[in-house]
Design an enzyme around this catalytic site. Structure first.
Site, PDB file in Angstrom:
ATOM      1  N   ASP A   1      58.353  25.195 107.202  1.00 56.59           N
ATOM      2  CA  ASP A   1      57.896  26.248 107.288  1.00 56.59           C
ATOM      3  C   ASP A   1      58.661  27.375 107.682  1.00 56.59           C
ATOM      4  OD1 ASP A   1      57.009  25.467 109.654  1.00 56.59           O
ATOM      5  OD2 ASP A   1      55.027  26.413 109.418  1.00 56.59           O
TER       6      ASP A   1
ATOM      7  N   HIS B   1      46.015  28.200 107.192  1.00 51.30           N
ATOM      8  CA  HIS B   1      46.912  29.331 107.908  1.00 51.30           C
ATOM      9  C   HIS B   1      46.847  30.553 106.987  1.00 51.30           C
ATOM     10  CE1 HIS B   1      49.436  30.796 111.347  1.00 51.30           C
ATOM     11  NE2 HIS B   1      48.174  31.668 111.127  1.00 51.30           N
TER      12      HIS B   1
ATOM     13  N   CYS C   1      55.144  31.135 110.094  1.00 52.70           N
ATOM     14  CA  CYS C   1      54.164  30.069 109.463  1.00 52.70           C
ATOM     15  C   CYS C   1      53.525  30.711 108.283  1.00 52.70           C
ATOM     16  CB  CYS C   1      53.441  29.194 110.319  1.00 52.70           C
ATOM     17  SG  CYS C   1      52.719  30.058 111.768  1.00 52.70           S
TER      18      CYS C   1
END
Length: 390
Positions: free
Chosen positions: A218, A74, A20
């Site tokens: 992702d 992230h 991810c």
């Protein structure tokens, strides 16, 4: 999502990254993650974004677009108990952010660990520690619709990155227990509902024919029934808490097709031909140059982009072919495979390679020699044909 496929295009050879953080870095920059600079050159496995990187949001903002990021970020740098604002959405070209700075977790249930994710609105913490993810898809959808309505009279770019269906899973009362596939199915059905709400709102506002909607993932599914999928190991993730990549081989973290070849739908009434499929190779790294071309924005010319403009593919122009002579499969900093057209070259590697860090546990079987697969005839990478095609 089925409606998006009927009314738009399915891209069936579409690639993200195998995990991810790097996947989000690739999408935001139009580059393979190994090319992306990180703050202090830390070489984090999560691929943090150096503030000097130019993101998709910054490119579109330069062309007058309102920019919103809702969901999982992230790619930011923790700093003194908070987050370095230069590396968060507000410092990377987004006018508005609502979501989580990291993942929602890494255990089946929130109670299985002391880790608790916060939720931020811009740089302000609005939820210090999430205890349940049951309403996150509803919250993100509400935020997304508010952003769309607020910007309906101007060009806008909305990056909606759902936390679901990553563990710990959650679904609201309307969806919990609804799917035959259990908690994972419940989460996916709620994401499907969310996509429908967005399409409905675009039509209600009369901007559906001026809006390109892309739905993708992702990485492949996180399939780890025991830690590292070790036979006879301690149970880890129940099968109804994660998806499947069938008929592809592998899963998240791996560079077999199941790790980074992902579903992709593109929907734009009147522009993307309805009910079409595209078998040509394309990837999330292509979104930045493609969106820039559609928006009339300037692509950065002081750095190398790995992505290419794929407008001929998504508009189904006659004879359109993939702009990628080769597509490279990295596991963090390690090149493990290359695809060119129908052929995929797989490079040797040991079991549990040290350079893959904590994800090395997923690499339980090495590759002893160079292998070759014909992905048109063998999408599941079951038959090595290197000897027949030297």
């Amino acid at each position: 999502l089925d409606r998006m496929a009927r009314e738009g295009m399915r891209l069936r050879s579409f690639y993200a990254q195998a995990v991810c953080g790097p996947s989000r870095a690739a999408l935001m920059t139009g580059c393979y993650p190994i090319r992306v600079a990180e703050p202090g050159n830390r070489e984090e496995q999560a691929s943090l974004l150096d503030p000097d990187e130019i993101t998709l949001a910054e490119v579109l903002k330069s062309a007058g677009y309102a920019t919103g990021c809702i969901g999982k970020w992230h790619v930011g740098l923790p700093a003194r108990g908070a987050w370095d604002p230069k590396t968060m959405p507000g410092g990377q070209g987004f006018d508005y952010f609502y979501g989580t700075p990291l993942y929602n977790g890494f255990t089946v249930r929130v109670a299985n660990t002391r880790f608790r994710s916060p939720i931020l609105r811009n740089n302000e913490v609005v939820v210090p520690a999430v205890q349940s993810w049951d309403h996150i898809t509803q919250d993100y959808t509400k935020e997304a619709l508010q952003f769309i309505r607020a910007n309906k009279d101007r060009p806008f770019f909305l990056y909606l990155a759902h936390n679901m269906p990553h563990i710990p899973l959650g679904a609201s009362e309307k969806f919990k227990g609804r799917s035959a596939y259990g908690p994972y199915g419940d989460a996916v059905e709620e994401i499907d509902w969310s996509a429908g709400e967005i399409l409905r709102t675009l039509a209600e506002l009369g901007i559906d024919r001026r809006t390109l909607v892309v739905f993708t993932s992702d990485n492949g599914p996180w399939i780890e029934t025991t830690r590292g999928n070790t036979p006879g190991g301690k149970p880890l993730i129940p099968r109804n808490h994660s998806g499947t990549a069938d008929p592809l081989r592998g899963y998240k973290m791996l560079t077999w097709e199941g790790g980074l070849r992902v579903p992709c739908l593109m929907w734009w009434p009147g522009r993307v031909p309805a009910g079409t499929t595209c078998e040509e190779v394309a990837a999330t790294i292509d979104l930045l140059p493609t969106f820039a071309a559609l928006a009339g924005a300037k692509v950065p010319d002081d750095r190398i982009l790995d992505g290419r403009d794929i407008r001929p593919l998504i508009f189904a122009e006659a004879g359109a072919r993939s702009p990628h002579e080769a597509l490279y499969y990295y596991c963090y900093t390690h090149l493990q495979a290359v695809r060119s057209g129908r052929w995929k070259l797989v490079l040797p590697r040991p079991e549990h390679p040290k350079w893959t860090g904590w994800s090395g546990r997923f690499h339980g079987s090495g590759v002893e020699k160079t292998e070759l697969y014909d992905l048109e005839a063998d999408v599941g990478e079951a038959r090595d044909v290197a000897g027949e095609n030297p």
